[in-house]
Design an enzyme around this catalytic site. Structure first.
Site, PDB file in Angstrom:
ATOM      1  NE  ARG A  69       2.540  10.900   5.181  1.00  0.00           N
ATOM      2  CZ  ARG A  69       2.069  10.910   4.427  1.00  0.00           C
ATOM      3  NH1 ARG A  69       3.261  11.342   3.276  1.00  0.00           N
ATOM      4  NH2 ARG A  69       1.183  10.534   4.415  1.00  0.00           N
ATOM      5  CG  ASP A  90       0.356  12.612   7.532  1.00  0.00           C
ATOM      6  OD1 ASP A  90      -0.334  13.712   6.435  1.00  0.00           O
ATOM      7  OD2 ASP A  90       0.407  11.846   7.502  1.00  0.00           O
ATOM      8  CB  SER A 107      -2.329  11.270   6.033  1.00  0.00           C
ATOM      9  OG  SER A 107      -1.462  10.733   5.383  1.00  0.00           O
ATOM     10  CE1 TYR A 122       6.078   2.281   3.388  1.00  0.00           C
ATOM     11  CE2 TYR A 122       6.494   0.685   4.557  1.00  0.00           C
ATOM     12  CZ  TYR A 122       5.585   1.034   3.813  1.00  0.00           C
ATOM     13  OH  TYR A 122       3.857   0.694   3.853  1.00  0.00           O
TER      14      TYR A 122
END
Length: 384
Positions: free
Chosen positions: A121, A130, A133, A232
C-alpha cells in the site's frame, strides 16, 4: 484471452468480482469475458447488462473455468470449484492467504494465485488496486448507518418545545480508512465523535474531520520515538498501552455508540473492548464490531449476529459490511481488479495485431511478486 467471473457461493456475500462497466474496460484492452449466470444478480447487475457490455454467460462455474485463463473472484474459490483448475490458469481475488487451506492445491495444479490483500500500500502506482481501502471506505460509512438504525435515540441535537435532545456520543476505535470514514459520517449526522488509535500520528487526521482525539500522555522519550517513525513503525511501551486502555475505557463508559475497525490481514483481530468495559456501558448503547468475521474486537461479539448483554448493551457483529453496499462495493472492487490485470499484460510489439494479448508474469515486479501466493508449482507465501 478470456477472463472469467465466478459467482459467490455464500449467502452473506452479494458482491461480484467484475461489473458490466469493468467488462467494457477489459473488452477495450482486448480481453474476452465470461461470467457465471446470476453472479451479479445480488448486486443488481443482471445477466442482460453483462451481455450488453460484451460478456458471454456460462451456466456454471465449471464452464467459466474451462473457458478462462484468468479467473476473478471475491473470496477464495470453493474446493469443488478449485478442482476444475488446470496448469497455467490465474486466480485473482481476496484469497485470505494466511488462513487459506488451498494454496498447496493451487501450487500442485500449476495455478498462479494473486491475493489482492497483500498489495504493497506504500507504492503510489498500486493505490488504484487497493481493495482493502476501497472496501473499508464504504464499510466505515455503512457502519455508522447500522449504528444509527440500532440506536434508540437520534444522532444530532434537537431543540424542541418539549425539551432539548442531546447529540449522541460516538467513539471510533481504529483510525484507518474505515475509521476515518466513520468519523466523517458520524459528524455529518450530528454526533459528538471521539476516536483512538495506537498510532499517535492519527491525531491530526481525526481532528481534521472534526473528531476529538482521545489523548494519552507520553513521556518525552516515547513521544520522540513515535514522531521519528510517523507513528507507523513505533512500538509503544507497556505503560503507554496501559494508559491508553484506561482513557478508552472511560470514553466507552460514557459512549452511546462504539464502532471498532481494527483488522490485521491474515491474523485474528485484536481485542479492544473487554467484558469489564462492557459492564460499565449504558443500557441501550450500541457497539458495531467490524472485525467480527476475524475474531472480533469486542469480547462476546458473533459474526452476523446481534448480541445483547445482561446490562442492555447491543453488540452487532458486522462481519461483511461491504456486501451490504453490493452495487457500489462491487464497482470499486472491479476497478481495482481491472487496474491490477493491466499489469499482467505484456507490452505489444510494433507488428502486433490490435487485440493480440499476451501475459507477462514477472515475479520480480514489486506488485506481482507481492501478490502472488502460488506460482510455478510453488507456494510463495512467507509465513507469519
Amino acid at each position: 484471452m478470456k477472463i472469467g467471473v465466478i459467482s459467490a457461493d455464500i449467502a452473506s456475500e452479494s458482491r461480484v468480482a467484475l461489473t458490466p462497466d469493468a467488462v467494457k474496460k477489459l473488452r477495450k484492452l482486448g480481453f474476452e469475458v465470461v461470467i457465471q449466470s446470476g453472479a451479479g444478480q445480488a448486486a443488481y447487475y443482471a445477466d442482460a447488462l453483462y451481455q450488453a457490455a460484451g460478456a458471454d454467460i456460462a451456466s456454471s462455474s465449471a464452464e467459466v473455468i474451462a473457458q478462462s485463463q484468468i479467473i476473478t473472484t471475491i473470496h477464495d474459490l470453493p474446493a469443488e470449484v478449485a478442482e476444475h483448475l488446470s496448469a497455467g490458469q490465474i486466480v485473482v481475488g481476496m484469497l485470505d492467504p494466511y488462513r487459506n487451506t488451498q494454496l498447496d492445491t493451487y501450487a500442485a495444479k500449476g495455478v498462479t494465485a494473486f491475493a489482492m490483500e497483500l498489495l504493497p500500500r506504500t507504492l503510489s502506482r498500486a493505490q488504484n488496486m487497493d481493495v482493502l481501502s476501497s472496501q473499508a471506505n464504504l464499510a466505515g460509512y455503512k457502519a455508522v448507518l447500522l449504528a444509527a438504525n440500532e440506536y434508540s435515540r437520534p444522532f444530532p441535537m434537537f431543540m424542541t418545545s418539549a425539551g432539548t435532545v442531546k447529540p449522541a456520543k460516538v467513539v471510533i476505535l481504529g483510525v484507518g480508512v474505515a475509521g476515518l470514514q466513520a468519523i466523517a459520517t458520524a459528524k455529518r449526522l450530528g454526533a459528538v465523535v471521539e476516536a483512538s488509535d495506537l498510532r499517535p500520528a492519527a491525531k491530526e487526521q481525526v481532528e481534521s474531520l472534526g473528531g476529538k482525539w482521545l489523548d494519552v500522555q507520553m513521556s518525552d522519550d516515547e513521544a520522540q520515538k513515535a514522531k521519528a517513525t510517523g507513528g507507523y513503525a513505533w512500538t509503544p511501551s507497556e505503560q503507554y498501552i496501559k494508559d491508553q486502555a484506561a482513557v478508552v475505557d472511560k470514553a466507552l463508559s460514557n459512549a452511546d455508540i462504539v464502532i471498532t475497525t481494527a483488522q490485521i490481514p491474515g491474523r485474528q483481530a485484536p481485542r479492544l473492548v473487554h467484558q469489564a468495559t462492557l459492564a460499565k456501558m449504558k443500557a441501550g448503547s450500541v457497539l458495531i464490531d467490524m472485525a467480527a468475521g476475524t475474531g472480533g474486537n469486542v469480547e462476546g461479539s458473533a459474526p452476523n449476529e446481534t448480541v445483547t448483554t445482561d446490562n442492555g448493551v447491543r453488540i452487532v457483529g458486522a462481519a461483511n459490511i461491504p456486501s451490504m453496499l453490493a452495487a457500489q462495493s462491487s464497482d470499486l472492487y472491479a476497478n481495482n481488479l481491472v487496474n491490477f490485470i493491466t499489469t499482467l499484460i505484456a507490452p505489444a510489439g510494433d507488428d502486433a495485431a490490435a487485440n493480440d494479448l499476451s501475459l507477462n508474469l514477472d515475479m520480480e515486479d514489486e506488485i506481482q511478486g507481492a501478490l502472488a501466493v502460488t506460482h510455478d508449482n510453488q507456494v510463495r507465501l512467507a509465513k507469519r
